[in-house]
Design a protein around this motif. Structure first.
Motif, PDB file in Angstrom:
ATOM      1  N   THR A 246       0.850  -1.190   0.000  1.00  0.00           N
ATOM      2  CA  THR A 246       0.000   0.000   0.000  1.00  0.00           C
ATOM      3  C   THR A 246       0.883   1.236   0.000  1.00  0.00           C
ATOM      4  O   THR A 246       1.981   1.233   0.552  1.00  0.00           O
ATOM      5  N   GLN A 247       0.407   2.268  -0.631  1.00  0.00           N
ATOM      6  CA  GLN A 247       1.138   3.529  -0.706  1.00  0.00           C
ATOM      7  C   GLN A 247       0.209   4.663  -0.280  1.00  0.00           C
ATOM      8  O   GLN A 247      -0.967   4.664  -0.641  1.00  0.00           O
ATOM      9  N   PRO A 248       0.726   5.642   0.482  1.00  0.00           N
ATOM     10  CA  PRO A 248      -0.136   6.706   1.002  1.00  0.00           C
ATOM     11  C   PRO A 248      -0.544   7.746  -0.044  1.00  0.00           C
ATOM     12  O   PRO A 248      -1.486   8.484   0.160  1.00  0.00           O
TER      13      PRO A 248
ATOM     14  N   VAL B 285      -3.697   3.752  -1.203  1.00  0.00           N
ATOM     15  CA  VAL B 285      -4.542   3.285  -0.098  1.00  0.00           C
ATOM     16  C   VAL B 285      -6.029   3.486  -0.385  1.00  0.00           C
ATOM     17  O   VAL B 285      -6.828   2.599  -0.134  1.00  0.00           O
TER      18      VAL B 285
ATOM     19  N   LEU C 108       2.619  -2.602   4.340  1.00  0.00           N
ATOM     20  CA  LEU C 108       1.879  -1.376   4.628  1.00  0.00           C
ATOM     21  C   LEU C 108       2.865  -0.232   4.779  1.00  0.00           C
ATOM     22  O   LEU C 108       3.772  -0.285   5.616  1.00  0.00           O
ATOM     23  N   THR C 109       2.694   0.777   3.978  1.00  0.00           N
ATOM     24  CA  THR C 109       3.597   1.937   3.995  1.00  0.00           C
ATOM     25  C   THR C 109       2.827   3.147   4.521  1.00  0.00           C
ATOM     26  O   THR C 109       1.707   3.383   4.118  1.00  0.00           O
ATOM     27  N   THR C 110       3.452   3.876   5.436  1.00  0.00           N
ATOM     28  CA  THR C 110       2.789   5.075   5.974  1.00  0.00           C
ATOM     29  C   THR C 110       3.581   6.307   5.628  1.00  0.00           C
ATOM     30  O   THR C 110       4.704   6.262   5.251  1.00  0.00           O
TER      31      THR C 110
END
Length: 166
Positions: free
Chosen positions: A100-102, A147, A164-166
């Motif tokens: 996932t990318q923000p 996301v 999961l990337t924040t």
């Protein structure tokens, strides 16, 4: 979890990518292609995360959830998916990675960067989905998703690794 590809399909995919890379060398001149690959490998080896590939794959093998933190630009987003894919394919096992990318631009730029590093075109092994932009094909095993796009039909049961990337 049912494997997405059989061992024979993985071997065929790896062989096809190797063949394509060799074919590309002949078309562009082997010295130019070799120089480009050498430059890419040199850049990757300079990243702070480069020395942690074995530790990361070992941790993923031993634990359901791991947390990787590091400075911006250390290679977490571009290298970890490649570590996992290379490790799984090296063992002859199926692998499908969802990251996932923000931001929409992150999903596109990261997938394009990884495709470039792997010497492939976008959509071969690596693809992305960001709102209306969709470069995901059935054969993509590494997917980068904005996301907000996850509400669209993401089948997590078919994913072997979720980043999961924040």
């Amino acid at each position: 979890m049912k494997p997405l590809m059989s061992a024979a399909e993985i071997a065929e995919k790896v062989k096809g990518l190797a063949y394509k890379r060799e074919e590309s060398k002949l078309e562009t001149g082997s010295s130019i292609q070799a120089g480009l690959e050498s430059l890419i490998n040199e850049e990757r080896s300079k990243l702070p995360i480069a020395g942690f590939g074995d530790a990361i794959t070992s941790a993923v093998e031993s634990h359901q959830v791991i947390h990787i933190s590091g400075e911006t630009g250390c290679g977490k987003t571009t290298q970890v998916p490649q570590f996992l894919l290379d490790y799984m394919w090296g063992r002859g096992e199926a692998c499908k990675i969802l990251s996932t990318q923000p931001r929409r631009i992150s999903a596109t730029s990261v997938s394009e960067r990884i495709s470039y590093e792997r010497g492939e075109s976008i959509g071969e092994t690596v693809g992305y989905k960001a709102l209306l932009l969709n470069f995901l094909k059935h054969v993509c095993v590494m997917r980068f998703i904005f996301v907000k796009s996850m509400s669209f039909n993401v089948k997590l049961l078919l994913v072997s690794h979720c980043l999961l990337t924040t």
